[in-house]
Write a protein that holds these residues in place. Structure first.
Motif, short mmCIF file in Angstrom:
data_model
loop_
_atom_site.label_atom_id
_atom_site.label_comp_id
_atom_site.label_asym_id
_atom_site.label_seq_id
_atom_site.Cartn_x
_atom_site.Cartn_y
_atom_site.Cartn_z
N ALA A 46 -5.20 8.64 -0.84
CA ALA A 46 -6.21 7.64 -0.49
C ALA A 46 -5.66 6.23 -0.73
O ALA A 46 -4.83 6.02 -1.61
N THR A 47 -6.13 5.28 0.08
CA THR A 47 -5.70 3.89 -0.09
C THR A 47 -6.30 3.32 -1.36
O THR A 47 -7.52 3.36 -1.56
N PRO A 48 -5.49 2.79 -2.27
CA PRO A 48 -6.00 2.25 -3.53
C PRO A 48 -6.77 0.94 -3.31
O PRO A 48 -6.35 0.09 -2.53
N GLN A 49 -7.88 0.80 -3.99
CA GLN A 49 -8.70 -0.40 -3.84
C GLN A 49 -7.99 -1.65 -4.35
O GLN A 49 -8.19 -2.75 -3.83
N LYS A 102 0.83 -1.20 0.00
CA LYS A 102 0.00 0.00 0.00
C LYS A 102 0.87 1.25 0.00
O LYS A 102 0.63 2.20 -0.78
N ASP A 103 1.90 1.27 0.85
CA ASP A 103 2.82 2.41 0.88
C ASP A 103 3.53 2.56 -0.46
O ASP A 103 3.73 3.68 -0.95
N LEU A 104 3.93 1.44 -1.05
CA LEU A 104 4.64 1.47 -2.32
C LEU A 104 3.78 2.06 -3.42
O LEU A 104 4.23 2.90 -4.21
N TRP A 105 2.52 1.64 -3.47
CA TRP A 105 1.61 2.15 -4.51
C TRP A 105 1.41 3.66 -4.35
O TRP A 105 1.52 4.41 -5.31
#
Length: 216
Positions: free
Chosen positions: A135-138, A119-122
């Motif tokens: 925002a956190t990607p789905q 999640k951090d990487l994205w």
């Protein structure tokens, strides 16, 4: 941006090929499991049983070899991609490049730490400077849900097949195996999409940083 940014084009392409192959092999394996269910549900000859066992064994060997190769390549890709976001200027990531890979192999912590790292990487790949507020990607949540599901169901399938007794036991184990293979297909496809999104985001962030340096 420093000069430690790695070109991931070749590694990303190879990883995507492996993931697409994984989806294809999972589809073949699911069809083979369906054939085994059909066989177990009727009278069959010794020749049919031997043919089924040989087919299942061959597919199992292929799946294992492809899985191990994919794990190695995916691990290297995660490590390099995590290094890249730091080269792009991202700070404050919760895991080092080494632990972003290593936590996959640490019991209990592998239930959530790799998800946090991805999640951090994205987020850092898409917006290196202010990634914490993104925002956190789905897609990362979907990928992790499928990853946990395939590991849980896969363990049940493995134990069921080892402990299967009689036709009823084999039928149950085969049904669980079929479910595991059915989950593997979308998992591989979602993972391929996730890898592509991160790669393209890092390339775009690098280009923006180079343009900014020219005009600074």
């Amino acid at each position: 941006m420093n000069n430690d940014f790695s070109d991931l084009s070749g590694l990303t392409k190879f990883l995507r090929i492996l993931l697409f192959l994984g989806a294809a092999v999972a589809l073949v394996a699911a069809f083979s499991s369906f054939l085994q269910l059909d066989l177990l549900g009727r009278d069959y000859s010794d020749v049919e049983a031997d043919s089924n066992d040989s087919r299942e064994q061959l597919i199992g060997i292929l799946q294992t070899a492809l899985y191990l190769l994919t794990v190695i390549v995916f691990g290297r890709w995660i490590y390099k991609a995590n290094q890249n976001v730091r080269s792009l200027g991202a700070t404050g990531l919760r895991m080092t490049p080494g632990w972003a890979v290593g936590y996959f192999f640490v019991p209990f912590m592998n239930l959530w730490r790799p998800y946090q790292a991805m999640k951090d990487l994205w987020k850092a790949s898409h917006d290196p400077m202010v990634w914490q507020s993104s925002a956190t990607p789905q897609i990362t949540s979907l990928w992790w849900t499928l990853w946990l599901a395939t590991n849980i169901v896969g363990q049940i399938s493995f134990r069921s097949m080892l402990g299967a007794e009689g036709i009823d036991g084999l039928i149950f184990a085969t049904r669980v195996q079929l479910l595991s293979e059915a989950i593997d297909i979308p998992l591989c496809l979602v993972a391929a999409a996730l890898v592509s999104q991160i790669y393209r985001a890092q390339e775009a962030s690098r280009d923006e940083g180079q343009v900014a340096q020219v005009f600074s």
